[in-house]
Structures are given as C-alpha cells and as structure tokens.
Design a protein around this motif. Structure first.
Motif, PDB file in Angstrom:
ATOM      1  N   THR A  52       1.300  -4.566  -8.557  1.00 35.48           N
ATOM      2  CA  THR A  52       1.875  -4.277  -7.234  1.00 35.48           C
ATOM      3  C   THR A  52       3.372  -4.534  -7.219  1.00 35.48           C
ATOM      4  O   THR A  52       4.144  -3.758  -6.647  1.00 35.48           O
ATOM      5  CB  THR A  52       1.176  -5.131  -6.159  1.00 35.48           C
ATOM      6  OG1 THR A  52      -0.241  -4.958  -6.261  1.00 35.48           O
ATOM      7  CG2 THR A  52       1.622  -4.697  -4.767  1.00 35.48           C
TER       8      THR A  52
ATOM      9  N   THR B 201       5.098  -1.735  -8.926  1.00 31.49           N
ATOM     10  CA  THR B 201       5.179  -0.569  -8.045  1.00 31.49           C
ATOM     11  C   THR B 201       6.323  -0.719  -7.059  1.00 31.49           C
ATOM     12  O   THR B 201       7.023   0.248  -6.743  1.00 31.49           O
ATOM     13  CB  THR B 201       3.854  -0.378  -7.284  1.00 31.49           C
ATOM     14  OG1 THR B 201       2.774  -0.337  -8.205  1.00 31.49           O
ATOM     15  CG2 THR B 201       3.883   0.917  -6.493  1.00 31.49           C
TER      16      THR B 201
ATOM     17  N   ASN C 266       0.575   1.998   1.157  1.00 30.86           N
ATOM     18  CA  ASN C 266       0.449   0.633   0.660  1.00 30.86           C
ATOM     19  C   ASN C 266      -1.008   0.179   0.578  1.00 30.86           C
ATOM     20  O   ASN C 266      -1.390  -0.542  -0.349  1.00 30.86           O
ATOM     21  CB  ASN C 266       1.252  -0.331   1.532  1.00 30.86           C
ATOM     22  CG  ASN C 266       2.748  -0.205   1.296  1.00 30.86           C
ATOM     23  OD1 ASN C 266       3.188   0.559   0.437  1.00 30.86           O
ATOM     24  ND2 ASN C 266       3.540  -0.926   2.057  1.00 30.86           N
TER      25      ASN C 266
ATOM     26  N   ILE D 174      -2.268   1.624  -2.637  1.00 30.13           N
ATOM     27  CA  ILE D 174      -1.832   0.855  -3.806  1.00 30.13           C
ATOM     28  C   ILE D 174      -2.646  -0.429  -3.956  1.00 30.13           C
ATOM     29  O   ILE D 174      -3.219  -0.706  -5.010  1.00 30.13           O
ATOM     30  CB  ILE D 174      -0.330   0.512  -3.681  1.00 30.13           C
ATOM     31  CG1 ILE D 174       0.513   1.786  -3.748  1.00 30.13           C
ATOM     32  CG2 ILE D 174       0.093  -0.463  -4.770  1.00 30.13           C
ATOM     33  CD1 ILE D 174       1.933   1.591  -3.280  1.00 30.13           C
TER      34      ILE D 174
ATOM     35  N   SER E 124       2.385   3.713  -5.633  1.00 26.90           N
ATOM     36  CA  SER E 124       1.722   4.036  -5.612  1.00 26.90           C
ATOM     37  C   SER E 124       0.853   3.020  -6.063  1.00 26.90           C
ATOM     38  O   SER E 124       0.257   2.661  -5.998  1.00 26.90           O
ATOM     39  CB  SER E 124       1.240   5.289  -5.516  1.00 26.90           C
ATOM     40  OG  SER E 124       0.311   5.669  -5.959  1.00 26.90           O
ATOM     41  N   THR E 125       0.692   1.343  -5.974  1.00 25.30           N
ATOM     42  CA  THR E 125      -0.271   2.292  -6.436  1.00 25.30           C
ATOM     43  C   THR E 125      -0.806   1.892  -7.752  1.00 25.30           C
ATOM     44  O   THR E 125      -0.390   0.913  -8.310  1.00 25.30           O
ATOM     45  CB  THR E 125       0.424   3.647  -6.495  1.00 25.30           C
ATOM     46  OG1 THR E 125      -0.226   4.557  -5.793  1.00 25.30           O
ATOM     47  CG2 THR E 125       1.188   3.954  -7.555  1.00 25.30           C
ATOM     48  N   GLU E 126      -1.693   2.645  -8.177  1.00 29.69           N
ATOM     49  CA  GLU E 126      -2.464   2.159  -9.314  1.00 29.69           C
ATOM     50  C   GLU E 126      -1.691   2.426 -10.586  1.00 29.69           C
ATOM     51  O   GLU E 126      -1.435   3.548 -10.951  1.00 29.69           O
ATOM     52  CB  GLU E 126      -3.802   2.885  -9.334  1.00 29.69           C
ATOM     53  CG  GLU E 126      -4.665   2.476 -10.462  1.00 29.69           C
ATOM     54  CD  GLU E 126      -5.618   3.560 -10.759  1.00 29.69           C
ATOM     55  OE1 GLU E 126      -6.351   3.423 -11.721  1.00 29.69           O
ATOM     56  OE2 GLU E 126      -5.598   4.551 -10.042  1.00 29.69           O
TER      57      GLU E 126
END
Length: 340
Positions: free
Chosen positions: A49, A52, A90, A93, A332-334
């Motif tokens: 996170t 990101t 969010n 994510i 994003s995000t993963e």
C-alpha cells in the motif's frame, strides 16, 4: 466516395489508436508486475500500500510538471465526484491486498474473475447496455480459460469473503467511474490523473505504513534500504506513471468490461514471463490449456462485441444543461497484479 474514404481512414485511425493504447497498457502493466515481484520476493519490500502511495506521488509530480509546461489544461471536477472516485479506488487497493492475505490463491483468483460479471452488471443497470448472446458466451469462455490457468486450491473464510467482496465491487465501481467522469466532464487521461493522483497519494501515504504494518508485521521505516532496492522502487514508480495513465486511456476508449476482458491477456503474459524469469516449474498441460481457452475467448469477444448489436446501449438519457456542457469522450492497488 470521398465520405466513404474519410470514414475508412477514421476507422483505421481509431483502430490504430486503440491498439497503441492497449499495447501501452500491456507493456507497462506487465513491466510493473515483474519489477514489483522482484522487489517483494527478492528484496523483501512487502509494503504494497505504501508503494502504491509512492506510485501516485510520482504520477502527481509528473502532472504538476506537465501543467506548468502547458501540456495539461485547466479542468473542472466536482469535489463530491473526486471523493467518490478516491473512496472506490482506495477501497480497491486495500481490499485487494487484504483479500490476498486472508484468502487462498484459488479463491483470490475466483474473486478477481468475478469482476467481469460485476462490471457487466454495472453497465447493464447504469448505462442500459445490452449484450448479444455471442458476447456473453465469449466472456464466459475467457473466465473459464483464466480459471483453468490460475485457480488451484479454493478455501474461504468469513473475513476473507468480506475482503474479496469489498475488493471486487470497489474495483468495478472505480473502473466504471473512470469512464463516467471522462465522459461527463470531458476529461482527458492526464486531466483526470491531475485531479485524482494527489488525493490518492496523500491518503495512501498516510494510511499505507499503518496498513502494511498490520498486514506484514513490519515497519516501512525500519526496512533496510540499499542502493539496489531503492533503484527498484524508483523504477517501479516510474513505470507506474505509464500504468496509471494507460489504465485511464483504455477504460475511456473501451469501457470497464472490455478493459477487464482484455486485461486477462496480461494475466496470460505474466504467467508466461513469470515462467521465463522466475522458474518454469509451474508450466504444465493445465496452464497451457487454460491459456489457449482464454486467448480464444478474447478473440471471440473482440469479434462479437464489434458486430452490430454485440454490445449496445438500449437508450440514451438526455443530459441536463449543466452536464451537457461537459459531455465528451476520451479513456491501485494490488501490486502483484495489473493495477498500480
């Protein structure tokens, strides 16, 4: 005759731009997945996170520079719509990262696959889109192929199911909202990023370190930063700018459902490149069969959705005077997947 030639040229130009947009998204998305996998697996930087948040901070810096140079014009986005988008993005994510932690790989992949039917549902309900029989069947074939490739053990618990539910719906809403905002406020991809990236960067950099500590038990501030790991972080942030931009471009040009369907091509490419760069032990007959099914489904979807009646709106609502001034069309995000 001239009108036909002009129409053909415009069609060819649109096709070329669509292809270029999609290839831009594929290259940047696959690139960032490989860089992030190396960063996390080899160098132990598991703070997804926070990373990101750094991605969006880098994107914000670029949009500020381009605005100063005059490449991004002033535009308007109501604060209420901005907050809704940031909320969806969010939650997407955080939901993806938590889902990956709490669920088995098999259920995690099933949750990802369910984004396509959820996106279809949003288009049918909110945009009054109608799909032909062939288009529906081609989507099912894509889902089947990717499932064969990626779904292995499947187990689920209550908190994992809730995390996956939040991740799927927030991601589908975020991708739908990208298309909605660009269409209703005549926002180009960089314009929309200029509005959303700063808000996402601030919120994720504030929340990210605490969330990552909760998920991994490690503190980002205590990580042993080396010149190599920092170089990978900088490379990841640089590629993320292109990934964020290309996502907005593609959704604006293709809609969220098409973006999801074509997005599974990246899953196939990541599997192939993963076998090349990270070991070939996972390559077996099941994975190859799944790839072939998924690619066939994607080709069928492209052909079926392009035909008259393949995918069309049942009705067009008349915009209000206020929104009519903004109506337009553009895109994003993963960390271990296709978003940054």
């Amino acid at each position: 005759m001239e009108k036909k030639m002009t129409s053909a040229k415009l069609s060819d130009r649109k096709g070329a731009l669509d292809l270029a947009s999609w290839m831009f998204n594929v290259v940047t998305s696959v690139g960032i997945i490989l860089v992030n996998k190396a960063l996390m697996a080899k160098y132990g930087f598991s703070f997804a996170t926070t990373l990101t948040g750094l991605h969006f901070a880098t994107t914000t810096l670029l949009t500020v520079i381009l605005r100063r140079l005059g490449y991004i014009q002033a535009s308007h986005l109501p604060i209420s719509d901005l907050l809704k988008f940031v909320l969806f993005a969010n939650f997407s994510i955080v939901g993806m990262n938590v889902s990956l932690m709490w669920n088995s790989v098999g259920f995690y992949q099933i949750a990802k696959l369910s984004m396509i039917p959820v996106s279809c549902f949003l288009e049918v309900v909110l945009d009054k889109v109608r799909y032909s029989r062939d288009t529906k069947l081609s989507i099912i074939l894509v889902l089947l192929g990717v499932a064969v490739c990626t779904v292995t053990d499947v187990s689920v618990n209550t908190k994992g199911f809730i995390a996956a539910l939040v991740a799927v719906w927030s991601t589908a809403l975020q991708q739908y909202y990208v298309h909605y905002l660009q269409r209703n406020y005549s926002l180009g991809s960089f314009n929309l990023l200029g509005h959303t990236a700063p808000a996402q960067a601030v919120s994720l950099l504030l929340v990210g370190p605490f969330l990552d500590c909760w998920l991994t038990g490690k503190r980002v501030y205590a990580y042993d930063y080396t010149s190599t790991s920092v170089s990978f972080i900088i490379l990841s942030c640089t590629i993320a700018v292109g990934t964020n931009l290309s996502q907005f471009i593609c959704i604006g040009r293709f809609t969220a459902v098409s973006f999801q369907v074509l997005g599974h091509m990246k899953t196939i490419l990541v599997l192939i490149l993963g076998f090349i760069f990270f070991g070939k032990e996972g390559l077996n007959l099941q994975v190859i069969l799944g790839m072939l099914i998924a690619v066939a489904g994607m080709m069928w979807y492209g052909n079926a959705s392009a035909k008259p009646g393949g995918k069309e709106r049942r009705s067009h609502s008349t915009p209000s005077n206020k929104s009519q001034r903004h109506v337009g069309s553009t895109e994003s995000t993963e960390l271990l997947d296709d978003k940054v």
